[in-house]
Design a protein around this motif. Structure first.
Motif, PDB file in Angstrom:
ATOM      1  N   ASN A   1       0.831  -1.203   0.000  1.00  0.00           N
ATOM      2  CA  ASN A   1       0.000   0.000   0.000  1.00  0.00           C
ATOM      3  C   ASN A   1       0.867   1.256   0.000  1.00  0.00           C
ATOM      4  OD1 ASN A   1      -2.517  -1.449   0.233  1.00  0.00           O
ATOM      5  ND2 ASN A   1      -2.011  -1.801   2.374  1.00  0.00           N
ATOM      6  N   LEU A   2       0.394   2.281  -0.688  1.00  0.00           N
ATOM      7  CA  LEU A   2       1.123   3.536  -0.751  1.00  0.00           C
ATOM      8  C   LEU A   2       0.960   4.297   0.564  1.00  0.00           C
ATOM      9  CD1 LEU A   2       2.748   5.509  -2.584  1.00  0.00           C
ATOM     10  CD2 LEU A   2       0.556   6.602  -3.109  1.00  0.00           C
ATOM     11  N   VAL A   3       2.082   4.540   1.268  1.00  0.00           N
ATOM     12  CA  VAL A   3       2.012   5.210   2.570  1.00  0.00           C
ATOM     13  C   VAL A   3       2.658   6.589   2.556  1.00  0.00           C
ATOM     14  CG1 VAL A   3       1.876   3.048   3.851  1.00  0.00           C
ATOM     15  CG2 VAL A   3       4.130   4.071   3.381  1.00  0.00           C
ATOM     16  N   SER A   4       3.424   6.906   1.512  1.00  0.00           N
ATOM     17  CA  SER A   4       4.022   8.237   1.410  1.00  0.00           C
ATOM     18  C   SER A   4       4.369   8.507  -0.045  1.00  0.00           C
ATOM     19  CB  SER A   4       5.277   8.335   2.285  1.00  0.00           C
ATOM     20  OG  SER A   4       5.765   9.665   2.315  1.00  0.00           O
ATOM     21  N   ILE A   5       4.179   9.766  -0.469  1.00  0.00           N
ATOM     22  CA  ILE A   5       4.451  10.111  -1.866  1.00  0.00           C
ATOM     23  C   ILE A   5       4.810  11.581  -1.971  1.00  0.00           C
ATOM     24  CG2 ILE A   5       2.009  10.608  -2.367  1.00  0.00           C
ATOM     25  CD1 ILE A   5       2.536   9.438  -5.193  1.00  0.00           C
ATOM     26  N   CYS A   6       5.753  11.880  -2.841  1.00  0.00           N
ATOM     27  CA  CYS A   6       6.026  13.246  -3.266  1.00  0.00           C
ATOM     28  C   CYS A   6       6.389  13.182  -4.744  1.00  0.00           C
ATOM     29  CB  CYS A   6       7.143  13.884  -2.458  1.00  0.00           C
ATOM     30  SG  CYS A   6       7.335  15.651  -2.834  1.00  0.00           S
ATOM     31  N   PHE A   7       5.391  13.393  -5.584  1.00  0.00           N
ATOM     32  CA  PHE A   7       5.558  13.379  -7.034  1.00  0.00           C
ATOM     33  C   PHE A   7       5.371  14.812  -7.531  1.00  0.00           C
ATOM     34  CE2 PHE A   7       4.895   8.975  -9.119  1.00  0.00           C
ATOM     35  CZ  PHE A   7       5.782   8.386  -8.231  1.00  0.00           C
ATOM     36  N   CYS A   8       6.466  15.472  -7.838  1.00  0.00           N
ATOM     37  CA  CYS A   8       6.388  16.834  -8.365  1.00  0.00           C
ATOM     38  C   CYS A   8       6.048  16.842  -9.847  1.00  0.00           C
ATOM     39  CB  CYS A   8       7.710  17.547  -8.143  1.00  0.00           C
ATOM     40  SG  CYS A   8       8.170  17.719  -6.413  1.00  0.00           S
ATOM     41  N   PHE A   9       6.322  15.735 -10.535  1.00  0.00           N
ATOM     42  CA  PHE A   9       6.122  15.662 -11.980  1.00  0.00           C
ATOM     43  C   PHE A   9       5.191  14.498 -12.342  1.00  0.00           C
ATOM     44  CE2 PHE A   9      10.800  16.948 -11.598  1.00  0.00           C
ATOM     45  CZ  PHE A   9      10.501  18.296 -11.468  1.00  0.00           C
ATOM     46  N   PRO A  10       3.951  14.507 -11.857  1.00  0.00           N
ATOM     47  CA  PRO A  10       3.049  13.378 -12.117  1.00  0.00           C
ATOM     48  C   PRO A  10       2.620  13.309 -13.575  1.00  0.00           C
ATOM     49  CG  PRO A  10       1.844  15.170 -11.098  1.00  0.00           C
ATOM     50  CD  PRO A  10       3.304  15.573 -11.079  1.00  0.00           C
ATOM     51  N   SER A  11       2.211  12.131 -13.996  1.00  0.00           N
ATOM     52  CA  SER A  11       1.805  11.896 -15.381  1.00  0.00           C
ATOM     53  C   SER A  11       0.282  11.881 -15.503  1.00  0.00           C
ATOM     54  CB  SER A  11       2.389  10.577 -15.892  1.00  0.00           C
ATOM     55  OG  SER A  11       1.996   9.506 -15.041  1.00  0.00           O
ATOM     56  N   GLY A  12      -0.343  13.032 -15.239  1.00  0.00           N
ATOM     57  CA  GLY A  12      -1.768  13.154 -15.471  1.00  0.00           C
ATOM     58  C   GLY A  12      -2.658  12.758 -14.308  1.00  0.00           C
ATOM     59  N   PHE A  13      -2.117  12.671 -13.085  1.00  0.00           N
ATOM     60  CA  PHE A  13      -2.923  12.322 -11.921  1.00  0.00           C
ATOM     61  C   PHE A  13      -2.535  13.210 -10.748  1.00  0.00           C
ATOM     62  CE2 PHE A  13       0.891   9.778 -11.655  1.00  0.00           C
ATOM     63  CZ  PHE A  13       1.230   9.796 -10.311  1.00  0.00           C
ATOM     64  N   VAL A  14      -3.347  13.178  -9.688  1.00  0.00           N
ATOM     65  CA  VAL A  14      -3.078  13.960  -8.484  1.00  0.00           C
ATOM     66  C   VAL A  14      -2.436  13.036  -7.457  1.00  0.00           C
ATOM     67  CG1 VAL A  14      -4.080  15.355  -6.639  1.00  0.00           C
ATOM     68  CG2 VAL A  14      -5.031  15.485  -8.953  1.00  0.00           C
ATOM     69  N   PRO A  15      -1.151  13.171  -7.193  1.00  0.00           N
ATOM     70  CA  PRO A  15      -0.435  12.222  -6.333  1.00  0.00           C
ATOM     71  C   PRO A  15      -1.049  12.027  -4.951  1.00  0.00           C
ATOM     72  CG  PRO A  15       1.124  13.583  -7.517  1.00  0.00           C
ATOM     73  CD  PRO A  15      -0.229  14.156  -7.799  1.00  0.00           C
ATOM     74  N   ALA A  16      -1.459  13.099  -4.290  1.00  0.00           N
ATOM     75  CA  ALA A  16      -1.973  12.988  -2.924  1.00  0.00           C
ATOM     76  C   ALA A  16      -3.213  12.112  -2.844  1.00  0.00           C
ATOM     77  CB  ALA A  16      -2.274  14.377  -2.355  1.00  0.00           C
TER      78      ALA A  16
ATOM     79  N   LEU B   1       2.274  19.051 -23.739  1.00  0.00           N
ATOM     80  CA  LEU B   1       2.590  19.851 -22.557  1.00  0.00           C
ATOM     81  C   LEU B   1       4.095  19.761 -22.306  1.00  0.00           C
ATOM     82  CD1 LEU B   1       1.216  21.526 -20.331  1.00  0.00           C
ATOM     83  CD2 LEU B   1       0.959  19.416 -19.009  1.00  0.00           C
ATOM     84  N   PRO B   2       4.829  20.860 -22.449  1.00  0.00           N
ATOM     85  CA  PRO B   2       6.290  20.770 -22.452  1.00  0.00           C
ATOM     86  C   PRO B   2       6.941  20.575 -21.084  1.00  0.00           C
ATOM     87  CG  PRO B   2       5.596  23.050 -22.739  1.00  0.00           C
ATOM     88  CD  PRO B   2       4.353  22.214 -22.776  1.00  0.00           C
ATOM     89  N   GLY B   3       6.239  20.877 -20.000  1.00  0.00           N
ATOM     90  CA  GLY B   3       6.863  20.812 -18.683  1.00  0.00           C
ATOM     91  C   GLY B   3       7.051  19.400 -18.177  1.00  0.00           C
ATOM     92  N   LEU B   4       7.942  19.241 -17.205  1.00  0.00           N
ATOM     93  CA  LEU B   4       8.166  17.936 -16.590  1.00  0.00           C
ATOM     94  C   LEU B   4       6.893  17.428 -15.915  1.00  0.00           C
ATOM     95  CD1 LEU B   4      11.675  18.612 -15.022  1.00  0.00           C
ATOM     96  CD2 LEU B   4      11.185  16.952 -16.830  1.00  0.00           C
ATOM     97  N   SER B   5       6.117  18.343 -15.350  1.00  0.00           N
ATOM     98  CA  SER B   5       4.857  17.960 -14.704  1.00  0.00           C
ATOM     99  C   SER B   5       3.726  17.889 -15.725  1.00  0.00           C
ATOM    100  CB  SER B   5       4.488  18.961 -13.615  1.00  0.00           C
ATOM    101  OG  SER B   5       3.212  18.642 -13.076  1.00  0.00           O
ATOM    102  N   GLN B   6       2.989  16.792 -15.656  1.00  0.00           N
ATOM    103  CA  GLN B   6       1.784  16.625 -16.469  1.00  0.00           C
ATOM    104  C   GLN B   6       0.555  16.598 -15.563  1.00  0.00           C
ATOM    105  OE1 GLN B   6       2.175  15.913 -20.228  1.00  0.00           O
ATOM    106  NE2 GLN B   6       3.992  17.019 -19.528  1.00  0.00           N
ATOM    107  N   HIS B   7       0.602  17.389 -14.504  1.00  0.00           N
ATOM    108  CA  HIS B   7      -0.499  17.474 -13.543  1.00  0.00           C
ATOM    109  C   HIS B   7      -1.781  17.886 -14.271  1.00  0.00           C
ATOM    110  CE1 HIS B   7      -2.930  18.949 -10.192  1.00  0.00           C
ATOM    111  NE2 HIS B   7      -2.106  18.290  -9.365  1.00  0.00           N
ATOM    112  N   PRO B   8      -2.913  17.300 -13.912  1.00  0.00           N
ATOM    113  CA  PRO B   8      -4.164  17.618 -14.620  1.00  0.00           C
ATOM    114  C   PRO B   8      -4.587  19.076 -14.510  1.00  0.00           C
ATOM    115  CG  PRO B   8      -4.563  16.203 -12.700  1.00  0.00           C
ATOM    116  CD  PRO B   8      -3.106  16.228 -12.922  1.00  0.00           C
ATOM    117  N   ALA B   9      -3.995  19.844 -13.582  1.00  0.00           N
ATOM    118  CA  ALA B   9      -4.325  21.264 -13.492  1.00  0.00           C
ATOM    119  C   ALA B   9      -3.769  22.058 -14.664  1.00  0.00           C
ATOM    120  CB  ALA B   9      -3.784  21.845 -12.185  1.00  0.00           C
ATOM    121  N   TYR B  10      -2.779  21.493 -15.361  1.00  0.00           N
ATOM    122  CA  TYR B  10      -2.167  22.190 -16.487  1.00  0.00           C
ATOM    123  C   TYR B  10      -2.883  21.823 -17.783  1.00  0.00           C
ATOM    124  CZ  TYR B  10       1.676  23.078 -13.228  1.00  0.00           C
ATOM    125  OH  TYR B  10       2.419  23.484 -12.152  1.00  0.00           O
ATOM    126  N   GLN B  11      -3.337  22.829 -18.500  1.00  0.00           N
ATOM    127  CA  GLN B  11      -4.037  22.602 -19.763  1.00  0.00           C
ATOM    128  C   GLN B  11      -3.044  22.235 -20.850  1.00  0.00           C
ATOM    129  OE1 GLN B  11      -6.536  25.835 -20.967  1.00  0.00           O
ATOM    130  NE2 GLN B  11      -7.255  24.815 -22.820  1.00  0.00           N
TER     131      GLN B  11
END
Length: 242
Positions: free
Chosen positions: A90-105, A153-163
Motif C-alpha cells: 500500500n502507498l504510505v508516502s508520496i512526493c511526485f512533483c512531476f506526475p503523469s496526469g494524476f493527483v499524487p496525494a 505539454l512541455p513541462g516535466l509535470s503533467q499534472h491535470p491542473a495544467y491545460q
C-alpha cells in the motif's frame, strides 16, 4: 536520449532486475528548482504521508544520505527523482512533483492494484499487481521499469491542473519517459524512485528507425489506451508526418 518504445504496445508489469544506483547522487540543480516551483504552487496536490509512516520516511531519508530527514518533501527536494513508499503493498508516502496526469496525494493508501486501476487495457498489470508488490518489496531486491508517452505539454509535470496546448505538428510535441526504480527494504517495504525526462519529439523524428518504431507502437494501441494517454489527436499528427 533513452528510447524505451516497443511494438506492439502492451500494458504489463515489465520490470527487470537492476543493480545500479536507485537515484542520481549528483542531481541537476534545474530539476531541483523546478521541483521547488511545483511544490510552492500546487504542493498540496503533490505530497502526502500516512500518520504512521514517519519511520519509513526516515528510512528513505537515510537511504538517500539524508540522515535527519523527517518528511518526504524535503527528501524529494534533494533528489531529481519523484519519490514514493509502499508498505505491505500500500502507498504510505508520496512526493511526485512531476506526475503523469494524476493527483499524487489522492493515491495515498491505495494498494498496488488500486494504483493501476485507471490504466486502460491494464488487466494483465492489475492481475499481477499483488505478486509484483511482493517481489519488489523483498529486502535487497531492485527492479527497473520504463514508460513513455508523447505530449503537447512541455513541462516535466503533467499534472491535470495544467491545460495541454493544442498541437498542429511535430514541433508542438514532446517525448516523455519515466524511469521507475524500486528498492526492497526490510519489513515488507519498497522505496520507489521515478526519473522524468522530456525531449522535443523532433529529436526522435529525425531518426528514421525511432520514427518508424514509434509509429508502429502508437498505431498498435487500442482506442481505450489512446484515450487514457490523450494520444488520439497526436496519433493523427504522427501519421500525417510519417
Amino acid at each position: 536520449m533513452f528510447f524505451p518504445v516497443k511494438a506492439p504496445y502492451t500494458v504489463s508489469a515489465d520490470i527487470v532486475k537492476y543493480s545500479g544506483d536507485a537515484f542520481n547522487r549528483h542531481p541537476d540543480p534545474l530539476y531541483l528548482l523546478q521541483k521547488k516551483h511545483e511544490l510552492d504552487t500546487i504542493g498540496h496536490d503533490l505530497t502526502a504521508t500516512a500518520e504512521d509512516a514517519l519511520p519509513l520516511v526516515q528510512m528513505m531519508g537515510k537511504f538517500c544520505g539524508l540522515n535527519h530527514a523527517t518528511d518526504i518533501r524535503s527528501i524529494a527536494l534533494a533528489c531529481e527523482e519523484d519519490l514514493a513508499i509502499l508498505h505491505k503493498g500500500n502507498l504510505v508516502s508520496i512526493c511526485f512533483c512531476f506526475p503523469s496526469g494524476f493527483v499524487p496525494a489522492q493515491k495515498l493508501g491505495k494498494s498496488f492494484f488500486g494504483l493501476h486501476l485507471p490504466v486502460a487495457d491494464g488487466d494483465n498489470l492489475r492481475a499481477s499487481s499483488e505478486k509484483v508488490a511482493g517481489i519488489i518489496s523483498r529486502d535487497g531486491a531492485m527492479f527497473r521499469r520504463h514508460v513513455w508517452t508523447v505530449t503537447s505539454l512541455p513541462g516535466l509535470s503533467q499534472h491535470p491542473a495544467y491545460q495541454r496546448p493544442a498541437a498542429a505538428g511535430i514541433g508542438d510535441l514532446y517525448f516523455r519517459t519515466e524511469t521507475q526504480t524500486t528498492v526492497g527494504m526490510a519489513g515488507d517495504c519498497c522505496l520507489f524512485f521515478v526519473k522524468v525526462d522530456m525531449h522535443p519529439l523532433s529529436l526522435v523524428w529525425e531518426d528514421r528507425s525511432k520514427r518508424e518504431l514509434l509509429l508502429e507502437s502508437i498505431n498498435s494501441m487500442t482506442a481505450s489506451t489512446l484515450e487514457y494517454k490523450n494520444l488520439q489527436r497526436i496519433k493523427e499528427i504522427l501519421n500525417s508526418h510519417g
